[in-house]
Enzyme design. Structure first.
Site, PDB file in Angstrom:
ATOM      1  N   GLU A 173       0.823  -1.233   0.000  1.00  0.00           N
ATOM      2  CA  GLU A 173       0.000   0.000   0.000  1.00  0.00           C
ATOM      3  C   GLU A 173       0.850   1.273   0.000  1.00  0.00           C
ATOM      4  O   GLU A 173       0.664   2.167   0.823  1.00  0.00           O
ATOM      5  CB  GLU A 173      -0.952  -0.002   1.206  1.00  0.00           C
ATOM      6  CG  GLU A 173      -2.001  -1.081   1.126  1.00  0.00           C
ATOM      7  CD  GLU A 173      -3.118  -0.976   2.179  1.00  0.00           C
ATOM      8  OE1 GLU A 173      -3.021  -0.148   3.091  1.00  0.00           O
ATOM      9  OE2 GLU A 173      -4.084  -1.748   2.064  1.00  0.00           O
ATOM     10  N   GLU A 292      -5.536  -8.481  -0.181  1.00  0.00           N
ATOM     11  CA  GLU A 292      -6.267  -8.178   1.060  1.00  0.00           C
ATOM     12  C   GLU A 292      -7.727  -7.950   0.700  1.00  0.00           C
ATOM     13  O   GLU A 292      -8.037  -7.045  -0.089  1.00  0.00           O
ATOM     14  CB  GLU A 292      -5.715  -6.930   1.757  1.00  0.00           C
ATOM     15  CG  GLU A 292      -4.367  -7.145   2.417  1.00  0.00           C
ATOM     16  CD  GLU A 292      -3.908  -5.928   3.221  1.00  0.00           C
ATOM     17  OE1 GLU A 292      -4.749  -5.242   3.821  1.00  0.00           O
ATOM     18  OE2 GLU A 292      -2.684  -5.688   3.225  1.00  0.00           O
TER      19      GLU A 292
HETATM   20  O1  AHR Z   1      -5.160  -5.914   7.111  1.00  0.00           O
HETATM   21  C1  AHR Z   1      -5.017  -4.754   7.890  1.00  0.00           C
HETATM   22  C2  AHR Z   1      -4.327  -3.616   7.169  1.00  0.00           C
HETATM   23  O2  AHR Z   1      -5.141  -3.158   6.138  1.00  0.00           O
HETATM   24  C3  AHR Z   1      -3.011  -3.922   6.494  1.00  0.00           C
HETATM   25  O3  AHR Z   1      -1.928  -3.832   7.351  1.00  0.00           O
HETATM   26  C4  AHR Z   1      -2.926  -2.875   5.437  1.00  0.00           C
HETATM   27  O4  AHR Z   1      -2.189  -3.298   4.326  1.00  0.00           O
HETATM   28  C5  AHR Z   1      -4.366  -2.547   5.117  1.00  0.00           C
HETATM   29  O5  AHR Z   1      -4.617  -1.187   5.115  1.00  0.00           O
END
Ligand code: AHR
Length: 501
Positions: A173, A292
């Site tokens: 990110e 994610e």
């Molecule tokens: O999964 C939790 C967080 O969400 C992670 O660390 C990040 O990559 C995302 O914003």
């Protein structure tokens, strides 16, 4: 009762079912690692300190791959802190989630845990506070057979066989201002390209993931993917997507339609990647690592849950308690991911234990399944062979965010006489009878019909009532003359499996 229908044909193949669709994510965040998968004092701990109850649930969940060690955590992580004798490992301030990192669990422990869980590791390198050299050092430690300082160190730490890590994330990110070492698209594209080029000098056939946007609502969404890929198209294999959905606005109709957003998100990133490919006159295709995804409530920017600003070891962070509606949404998001199996190469349900997770634990206490566990586990168990293109004719529901959307969404897989159909009913109040025309398949008998629903769509599982929400047999299923019919209760997720006798 309203009705919906769909037609299945084994010839209408999207792509093979990709086992990497059933990935998950272990971050050094909150209690995912410490008191989640690793708790040496726990009654079920094995000789490595891994909770055996969590290992068993991980296997039951059907997880194929696990991304590690972050997430935002990785952007401040020194991987070498987590290897070697445990009593010599440093305690560090962990800035992403405002806690103390003891480093009692690191790369070698993770690789042991993956072997025991039977999952493929996916490793992230720190391109926030660090850069090319540290990524190369980690790669040499993990993957080089021996005869160099870092590979010999791994051997000295007990791992004589190299880990052979194949799949790597180039940071995490990096478009987000919250990220340590946050960058512009051209800055990140440049360091991603430099890192990828150098890593390929050691091993040309790695699979590398460039960071896409943190979510599709980012102001730079679209241009970020384009600019990053213009820098590193030839050097990477995948671009990442991240998406979390929640009903924070008290709008369950829109929340239940979250997969509409995921569909558009994937389609937009595929289009952007293909646009860059066209500009470059490249025959190479960049796929998506949806590394994610999940339901996540609450304030995403929150770094501390407790009062004040204490630095604690493994504090409770975003331990969302999921309900039946969340399970239906998670089941629908998996339908979206499967439907895009031609372009989604990897997907990771974030995270595995305690932190927005399907598996919950108490320190020194039990482990249990959240409602979202069930659609994931059943889809992972039943999806096989090829994903089929499904055209659904369905009544619609009105949503604030997405306008009119189909009430029934579905995907199917087919494997040598064995069919699996996954369906959701997004209506808040109406049951829908679905007819699936399977006359083009040789299937003659129903094997399973399981649904997740409840009179109370907000029902949850807890340590005291771990099985309040479980999948139920759907007794309405019938198969006659090539027509499979089933009634989907309001706010429900269903899996059907059937085969030739
Ligand atoms: O999964 C939790 C967080 O969400 C992670 O660390 C990040 O990559 C995302 O914003």
């Amino acid at each position: 009762m309203p009705s919906a229908s769909l037609v299945l044909d084994p010839a209408f193949v999207v792509a093979p079912v990709n086992r990497r669709t059933f990935g998950s994510f272990v971050e050094h965040m909150g209690r995912c690692v410490y008191t989640g998968i690793y708790e040496p004092d726990h009654a079920t701990a094995d000789e490595d300190g891994f909770r055996k109850d969590v290992l068993e649930l991980t296997r039951e969940l059907g997880v194929s791959l696990v991304r590690y060690p972050g997430g935002n955590f990785v952007s401040g992580y020194r991987w070498e802190d987590g290897v070697g004798p445990r009593d010599q490992r440093p305690r560090r301030l962990e800035l992403a989630w405002h806690s103390i990192e003891t480093n009692q669990f690191g790369l070698d422990e993770f690789m042991h845990w993956c072997a025991k869980a039977g999952v493929e590791p996916m490793m992230a390198v720190n391109l926030g506070s660090r850069g090319v050299q540290e990524a190369l050092d980690l790669q040499e430690y993990a993957n080089h057979p021996g005869g160099t300082a870092l590979s010999d160190l791994r051997v000295q730490h007990g791992a004589s066989t190299p880990y052979g890590l194949k799949l790597w994330c180039l940071g995490n990110e990096m478009d987000g201002p919250w990220q340590i070492g946050h960058k512009t698209a051209s800055e990140y594209g440049r360091i991603a390209a430099e890192t990828a080029r150098a890593m390929r000098m050691i091993e040309p056939d790695l699979e590398l993931v460039a960071c896409g946007s943190s979510n599709s609502g980012m102001p730079t969404f679209g241009s970020w993917e384009r600019d990053v890929l213009r820098e590193c198209y030839d050097l990477v294999d995948h671009i990442s997507c991240h998406a979390y959905y929640g009903d924070d606005a008290g709008d369950p109709a829109s929340f239940l339609a979250s997969a509409v957003d995921m569909d558009r998100f994937i389609d937009s990133v595929v289009a952007t990647a293909d646009h860059v490919g066209a500009e470059l006159k490249s025959r190479k295709r960049i796929d998506i690592s949806f590394d994610e995804w999940n339901v996540w409530y609450g304030d995403r920017s929150r770094r501390t849950d407790g009062p004040g600003d204490q630095w604690e070891v493994a504090p409770r962070r975003i331990e969302d308690e999921y309900n039946v509606t969340d399970a239906v949404v998670v089941g629908n998001l998996l339908i979206s991911l499967l439907r895009h199996s031609d372009r989604v190469a990897v997907a990771c349900l974030a995270q595995l234990a305690n932190v927005i997770a399907p598996i919950m634990t108490e320190p020194g206490g039990p482990a249990w399944r959240q409602p979202i566990f069930h659609p994931f586990a059943i889809t992972s168990r039943l999806a096989a062979g090829s994903v089929l293109r499904v055209e659904t004719s369905s009544p619609t529901v009105d949503t604030e965010k997405f306008g009119e959307v189909a009430a029934v969404d579905a995907v199917a897989t087919y494997d040598d006489g064995k069919l699996a159909v996954f369906l959701v009913n997004r209506s808040l109040d109406e049951s829908i009878e679905v007819t699936v025309d399977i006359s083009r398949t040789p299937v003659t008998g129903v094997l399973e019909a399981l649904s997740v629903y409840d009179d109370d769509r907000l029902a949850v599982n807890t340590a005291n009532q771990p099985d309040r929400v479980v999948p139920r047999q759907n007794e309405s299923v019938r198969l006659e003359n090539g027509l499979l019919t089933v009634t989907l209760p309001p706010v429900s997720w269903t899996a059907l499996s059937a085969s030739r006798d």
